[in-house]
Scaffold this motif. Structure first.
Motif, PDB file in Angstrom:
ATOM      1  N   ARG A  68       0.911  -0.828  -0.090  1.00 11.60           N
ATOM      2  CA  ARG A  68       0.178   0.377   0.121  1.00 11.60           C
ATOM      3  C   ARG A  68       0.455   1.223  -0.014  1.00 11.60           C
ATOM      4  NH1 ARG A  68      -3.070  -1.383   5.562  1.00 11.60           N
ATOM      5  NH2 ARG A  68      -3.792   0.831   5.668  1.00 11.60           N
ATOM      6  N   VAL A  69       2.483   1.024   0.087  1.00 16.08           N
ATOM      7  CA  VAL A  69       2.815   2.400  -0.401  1.00 16.08           C
ATOM      8  C   VAL A  69       2.432   2.834  -2.033  1.00 16.08           C
ATOM      9  CG1 VAL A  69       5.611   3.151  -0.037  1.00 16.08           C
ATOM     10  CG2 VAL A  69       5.080   1.022   1.507  1.00 16.08           C
ATOM     11  N   VAL A  70       2.679   4.169  -1.355  1.00 16.66           N
ATOM     12  CA  VAL A  70       2.995   5.248  -2.041  1.00 16.66           C
ATOM     13  C   VAL A  70       4.596   6.185  -2.909  1.00 16.66           C
ATOM     14  CG1 VAL A  70       1.642   7.160  -3.575  1.00 16.66           C
ATOM     15  CG2 VAL A  70       0.434   5.984  -2.146  1.00 16.66           C
ATOM     16  N   ALA A  71       4.752   5.261  -3.304  1.00 20.90           N
ATOM     17  CA  ALA A  71       6.425   5.723  -3.119  1.00 20.90           C
ATOM     18  C   ALA A  71       7.175   5.050  -4.649  1.00 20.90           C
ATOM     19  CB  ALA A  71       6.611   5.373  -1.549  1.00 20.90           C
ATOM     20  N   LEU A  72       8.524   5.912  -4.855  1.00 19.30           N
ATOM     21  CA  LEU A  72       9.345   4.872  -5.274  1.00 19.30           C
ATOM     22  C   LEU A  72       9.168   3.116  -4.654  1.00 19.30           C
ATOM     23  CD1 LEU A  72      12.259   6.858  -6.512  1.00 19.30           C
ATOM     24  CD2 LEU A  72      10.433   6.824  -7.573  1.00 19.30           C
ATOM     25  N   THR A  73       9.761   2.416  -5.749  1.00 20.07           N
ATOM     26  CA  THR A  73      10.116   0.888  -5.243  1.00 20.07           C
ATOM     27  C   THR A  73      11.704   0.842  -4.846  1.00 20.07           C
ATOM     28  OG1 THR A  73      10.371  -0.099  -7.236  1.00 20.07           O
ATOM     29  CG2 THR A  73       8.075  -0.110  -6.142  1.00 20.07           C
ATOM     30  N   PRO A  74      12.296  -0.044  -3.569  1.00 21.24           N
ATOM     31  CA  PRO A  74      13.114   0.008  -3.347  1.00 21.24           C
ATOM     32  C   PRO A  74      14.088  -0.521  -4.641  1.00 21.24           C
ATOM     33  CG  PRO A  74      11.603  -1.266  -1.686  1.00 21.24           C
ATOM     34  CD  PRO A  74      11.343  -1.047  -2.722  1.00 21.24           C
ATOM     35  N   ALA A  75      13.911  -1.376  -5.857  1.00 23.37           N
ATOM     36  CA  ALA A  75      14.560  -1.561  -6.207  1.00 23.37           C
ATOM     37  C   ALA A  75      14.641  -0.091  -7.789  1.00 23.37           C
ATOM     38  CB  ALA A  75      14.049  -1.913  -7.621  1.00 23.37           C
ATOM     39  N   GLU A  76      13.786   0.720  -7.755  1.00 24.45           N
ATOM     40  CA  GLU A  76      13.787   1.879  -8.331  1.00 24.45           C
ATOM     41  C   GLU A  76      14.445   3.393  -7.964  1.00 24.45           C
ATOM     42  OE1 GLU A  76       9.055   2.063  -9.782  1.00 24.45           O
ATOM     43  OE2 GLU A  76       9.663   2.763  -8.392  1.00 24.45           O
ATOM     44  N   PHE A  77      14.444   2.453  -6.734  1.00 29.52           N
ATOM     45  CA  PHE A  77      15.467   3.705  -5.857  1.00 29.52           C
ATOM     46  C   PHE A  77      16.790   3.444  -5.588  1.00 29.52           C
ATOM     47  CE2 PHE A  77      17.635   3.805  -1.870  1.00 29.52           C
ATOM     48  CZ  PHE A  77      18.154   5.835  -1.872  1.00 29.52           C
ATOM     49  N   LYS A  78      17.055   2.221  -5.384  1.00 30.31           N
ATOM     50  CA  LYS A  78      18.387   1.929  -6.195  1.00 30.31           C
ATOM     51  C   LYS A  78      18.609   1.952  -7.791  1.00 30.31           C
ATOM     52  CE  LYS A  78      20.585  -3.033  -5.677  1.00 30.31           C
ATOM     53  NZ  LYS A  78      20.307  -4.377  -5.177  1.00 30.31           N
ATOM     54  N   ALA A  79      17.682   2.021  -8.838  1.00 31.38           N
ATOM     55  CA  ALA A  79      18.573   2.457 -10.248  1.00 31.38           C
ATOM     56  C   ALA A  79      19.030   4.173 -10.125  1.00 31.38           C
ATOM     57  CB  ALA A  79      17.495   1.892 -10.746  1.00 31.38           C
ATOM     58  N   VAL A  80      19.019   4.789  -8.616  1.00 29.13           N
ATOM     59  CA  VAL A  80      19.409   6.177  -8.795  1.00 29.13           C
ATOM     60  C   VAL A  80      20.813   6.243  -8.851  1.00 29.13           C
ATOM     61  CG1 VAL A  80      19.751   7.961  -7.821  1.00 29.13           C
ATOM     62  CG2 VAL A  80      17.016   6.959  -7.887  1.00 29.13           C
ATOM     63  N   PRO A  81      21.746   7.006  -9.405  1.00 23.54           N
ATOM     64  CA  PRO A  81      22.531   7.278  -9.413  1.00 23.54           C
ATOM     65  C   PRO A  81      23.430   7.374  -8.043  1.00 23.54           C
ATOM     66  CG  PRO A  81      21.824   7.870 -12.137  1.00 23.54           C
ATOM     67  CD  PRO A  81      21.298   7.233 -10.496  1.00 23.54           C
ATOM     68  N   LEU A  82      23.512   8.895  -8.240  1.00 22.81           N
ATOM     69  CA  LEU A  82      24.309   8.229  -6.509  1.00 22.81           C
ATOM     70  C   LEU A  82      23.075   8.433  -5.196  1.00 22.81           C
ATOM     71  CD1 LEU A  82      26.712   9.128  -5.191  1.00 22.81           C
ATOM     72  CD2 LEU A  82      26.630  11.737  -5.798  1.00 22.81           C
ATOM     73  N   SER A  83      22.838   7.266  -4.668  1.00 20.74           N
ATOM     74  CA  SER A  83      22.123   7.524  -3.002  1.00 20.74           C
ATOM     75  C   SER A  83      23.100   7.869  -2.088  1.00 20.74           C
ATOM     76  CB  SER A  83      21.322   5.939  -3.257  1.00 20.74           C
ATOM     77  OG  SER A  83      22.534   5.199  -3.380  1.00 20.74           O
ATOM     78  N   ILE A  84      22.322   8.666  -1.190  1.00 16.41           N
ATOM     79  CA  ILE A  84      23.409   8.925  -0.211  1.00 16.41           C
ATOM     80  C   ILE A  84      21.785   8.382   0.737  1.00 16.41           C
ATOM     81  CG2 ILE A  84      23.459  10.712   1.300  1.00 16.41           C
ATOM     82  CD1 ILE A  84      24.630  12.674  -1.683  1.00 16.41           C
ATOM     83  N   GLY A  85      22.119   7.351   2.264  1.00 18.43           N
ATOM     84  CA  GLY A  85      22.132   7.225   3.182  1.00 18.43           C
ATOM     85  C   GLY A  85      21.875   8.140   4.748  1.00 18.43           C
TER      86      GLY A  85
END
Length: 331
Positions: free
Chosen positions: A275-292
C-alpha cells in the motif's frame, strides 16, 4: 602532523659512497628528527645552504625518507574504509560520536552529509528525497555558497499533520536553500488498500512526480528502525494501527522509502508494503547516486540491512553506529 622515518642505509650505498651517504644521513636526522631548518643546519655544520638543500633532496631521491601522516581522526578514516568494504559503498562519511543523545550525533552526521551532497550536486540535477529526521538534519545543516539550478522531488507520498517528517515539507525547505525548484506530491504515503494505492499511483499529478523521482541523478534518504514504537515509521500511518509484534514476525529489520526490508535487504511479506505510494526499493536502487543518512544504536541493524541490499552508494553516520554496522556486516 607528518612523522618521518629514516630508512636504514643499505650495504650497496655504504660501499658506493659511504662519506656522502653519511653526510646525507646526518643532514636528514638534523632536519627531520631534531627539527632544525636548513639554514640552521648550514650554520651548525659549515655546509652551504644550497648544499644542505641538495643533500635533503638527494636523501628523498634515494629513498632514505619515509613519511607517514597521522591524524587525530585516523580511527574514523579507518572505520570509513571498513564500512566501504563491508557495505559495498562508494563513500562512507563517519563523524565522531560526541554525545549519548542520538539527535546530537545525527546533527553532526547531517552536516557531513550536507557537505558531501553539495560536493556532488550539479546544475541541472534532479534530486529525490524521502521525509524523516535524518534528511531534515541534512537540510538544517545545508549552507550552500551559491544557487543550484536543481529540481527537488519527493520519493514517497506525504504525511498529513506531521510536517517535521513530511516529504513535501522537507523537499520545499531543501529546494529553498539550494534556490532550486520543489515539486510536491498530493497523495498519502500509505493508501487504505492495494486498490486505492493503484488508483493514487495512476493519478497524473502523482505519476508525474514519481516519474521525475525515477529520473533523479541523486537521492537523499533516511533509514528507519522498526523495532521500537518510537520509530518514525509508526508516525507515517495516519489511519489504522501498526502492530509491532506483526512487524517483528514479518522479519522486518528496517525501513527504506517507507518499505519494510528484512536483514538480507529484501522486501518483507508485510501487507503495508503493498500500500506504499512511493518509489519501490528497486527503483530507488537505480538512482545513480544514493546517499543515506542515519545515526543511533537502534539504526545499526536497519543500516546493515539496507547495505546488504545494495541500496546505497554513500552513507553518513556517527562513529558508534558505524562500528556497530561493521560488526553486524562482518558478524
Amino acid at each position: 602532523m607528518p612523522v618521518v622515518k629514516l630508512k636504514p642505509m643499505g650495504a650497496t650505498d655504504q660501499i658506493d659512497d659511504f662519506e656522502r651517504v653519511r653526510k646525507i644521513h646526518r643532514v636528514l636526522v638534523m632536519h627531520y628528527v631534531e627539527g632544525l631548518s636548513q639554514a640552521e643546519i648550514a650554520k651548525r655544520t659549515g655546509i652551504s645552504h644550497p648544499t644542505v638543500n641538495r643533500l635533503v633532496k638527494e636523501g628523498h631521491d634515494r629513498g632514505f625518507v619515509q613519511i607517514t601522516v597521522k591524524s587525530p581522526f585516523q580511527s574514523l578514516f579507518e572505520l570509513e574504509q571498513q564500512l566501504v568494504e563491508a557495505g559495498g559503498l562508494r563513500e562512507a562519511i563517519v563523524t565522531p560520536s560526541v554525545s549519548e543523545q542520538e539527535e546530537v550525533n545525527l546533527a553532526s552526521a547531517g552536516k557531513a552529509a550536507a557537505d558531501f551532497l553539495l560536493a556532488n550536486l550539479r546544475d541541472g540535477d534532479t534530486l529525490c528525497v524521502s521525509g524523516g529526521q535524518g534528511v531534515s538534519a541534512v537540510v538544517n545543516a545545508l549552507n550552500p555558497s551559491r544557487a543550484y539550478d536543481v529540481r527537488v522531488v519527493p520519493a514517497t507520498g506525504g504525511v498529513q499533520g506531521k510536517h517535521f517528517i513530511d516529504v513535501n515539507h522537507v523537499a520545499a525547505r531543501l529546494a529553498a536553500k539550494l534556490q532550486g525548484k520543489a515539486f510536491q506530491i498530493h497523495a498519502p504515503i500509505f493508501a487504505a488498500s492495494r486498490e486505492e494505492r493503484d488508483v493514487l499511483m495512476s493519478l497524473q499529478s502523482v505519476r508525474e512526480v514519481l516519474a521525475r523521482a525515477r529520473e533523479a541523478r541523486v537521492a537523499l534518504v533516511g533509514i528507519g528502525s522498526v523495532h521500537s514504537d518510537k520509530s518514525t515509521y509508526f508516525n507515517l500511518q495516519t489511519t489504522g494501527r501498526l502492530d509491532l509484534p506483526d512487524i517483528v514476525q514479518s522479519g522486518a529489520a528496517g525501513e527504506l522509502v517507507a518499505h519494510l526490508i528484512d536483514r538480507k535487504g529484501a522486501l518483507c511479506d508485510y501487507p503495508l508494503n503493498e500500500r506504499v505510494v512511493a518509489l519501490t526499493p528497486a527503483e530507488f536502487k537505480a538512482v545513480p547516486l544514493s546517499i543515506g543518512i542515519s545515526a543511533g544504536e537502534r539504526k545499526a541493524e536497519p543500516i546493515a540491512s539496507v547495505l546488504r541490499g545494495g541500496f546505497l552508494d554513500a552513507l553518513a553516520t556517527d562513529e558508534a553506529t558505524a562500528a556497530r554496522v561493521v560488526g553486524i556486516l562482518k558478524g
